[in-house]
Design an enzyme around this catalytic site. Structure first.
Site, PDB file in Angstrom:
ATOM      1  CD  GLU A  79      -3.107  -0.825   2.142  1.00  0.00           C
ATOM      2  OE1 GLU A  79      -4.259  -0.460   1.798  1.00  0.00           O
ATOM      3  OE2 GLU A  79      -2.651  -0.957   3.295  1.00  0.00           O
ATOM      4  CG  HIS A  98      -2.636   2.925   6.083  1.00  0.00           C
ATOM      5  ND1 HIS A  98      -3.999   3.050   5.991  1.00  0.00           N
ATOM      6  CD2 HIS A  98      -2.370   1.559   5.474  1.00  0.00           C
ATOM      7  CE1 HIS A  98      -4.508   2.076   5.941  1.00  0.00           C
ATOM      8  NE2 HIS A  98      -3.758   1.194   5.446  1.00  0.00           N
ATOM      9  CG  HIS A 100      -5.168  -1.731   9.299  1.00  0.00           C
ATOM     10  ND1 HIS A 100      -4.619  -2.992   9.047  1.00  0.00           N
ATOM     11  CD2 HIS A 100      -5.296  -1.100   8.097  1.00  0.00           C
ATOM     12  CE1 HIS A 100      -4.250  -2.835   7.930  1.00  0.00           C
ATOM     13  NE2 HIS A 100      -4.666  -1.688   7.359  1.00  0.00           N
ATOM     14  CG  HIS A 169      -8.494  -0.506   4.714  1.00  0.00           C
ATOM     15  ND1 HIS A 169      -7.925  -0.276   3.508  1.00  0.00           N
ATOM     16  CD2 HIS A 169      -7.164  -0.701   5.446  1.00  0.00           C
ATOM     17  CE1 HIS A 169      -6.422  -0.383   3.578  1.00  0.00           C
ATOM     18  NE2 HIS A 169      -6.117  -0.723   4.677  1.00  0.00           N
TER      19      HIS A 169
END
Ligand code: ZN
Length: 240
Positions: A79, A98, A100, A169
């Protein structure tokens, strides 16, 4: 990679990986990147691995095409296109996270928008945008930002905000420095927990746009203090 600048950047990036894992933002997944201060069209990021295990030797250099420049030919995260697209779209952004982080997930899948519940999360502004991957690729994706088109669509949803949620996500958080990005990622998670609690008790009063902006300005001068605290909690960590 031999300059002192690079050494400091890499050391801060390693520490950021460890802090974010230690504070519950990262688990086995999640990544943080830092714009190269000598070459603004490249960024530092770890090779594909669990964040809490990252050392200085694991940091690689990536360009905006997603190409990893590493003499050992190592790969970074699938990603990484999140970082390519946001660094390209936002010259003001120096660091991107980024994750979760769990408490924010409910806010991406319901009509409840993540909003600043207290002064520590004024950077959220009036509301937090949600990225809907189906708008780009329909309903058959694996939810991952695995190419440039998805990275660019996410960067567009983020716009000028500090945080965007990815439905089902996780989220993406940006900062003008790596310490600010870490601060924001940790307080985004804590804001989500507090907001969920408050919503069970009644209708929350959120910060106004002015209150949010002014709190963010004040807190931006204070990010060194929690960074030192979070760093000190990484006991026995040779990179800390
Ligand atoms: Zn992800």
């Amino acid at each position: 990679m031999s300059s002192n600048h690079a050494a400091t950047q890499i050391s801060d990036l390693v520490t950021a990986n460890h802090i974010l894992a230690n504070e519950g933002v990262f688990d086995g997944f999640g990544h943080v990147s830092l714009r190269h201060d000598q070459n603004p069209e490249r960024f530092w990021i770890a090779r594909s691995m669990a964040p809490s295990l990252v050392t200085a030797e694991d940091i690689v250099e990536c360009d905006f095409e997603g190409v990893v420049h590493d003499s050992q030919g190592r790969k970074s995260y699938l990603e990484r296109f999140i970082h390519c697209a946001i660094f390209k779209a936002r010259p003001d952004v120096m660091a991107i996270i980024h994750s979760h982080s769990p408490a924010i997930i409910p806010f991406g899948v319901t009509g409840a928008r993540l909003r600043p519940i207290c002064h520590m999360s004024g950077f959220l502004g009036s509301t937090t945008p949600v990225f809907e991957i189906r708008d780009t690729v329909g309903e058959t994706s694996d939810m991952l930002i695995r190419n440039h088109a998805l990275g660019e669509a996410l960067a567009q949803t983020l716009g000028g905000h500090a945080v965007a949620l990815l439905r089902g996500h996780g989220n993406v958080v940006v900062g003008h420095s790596i310490k600010q990005a870490v601060f924001r990622a940790i307080y985004t998670e804590s804001n989500a927990r507090l907001q969920a609690q408050a919503m069970q008790m009644g209708e929350p009063v959120f910060l106004s746009e002015d209150e949010a902006r002014n709190s963010d300005e004040t807190n931006s001068g204070q990010i060194e203090r929690p960074w030192q605290l979070w760093k000190s909690k990484l006991s026995g960590d040779p990179q800390a």
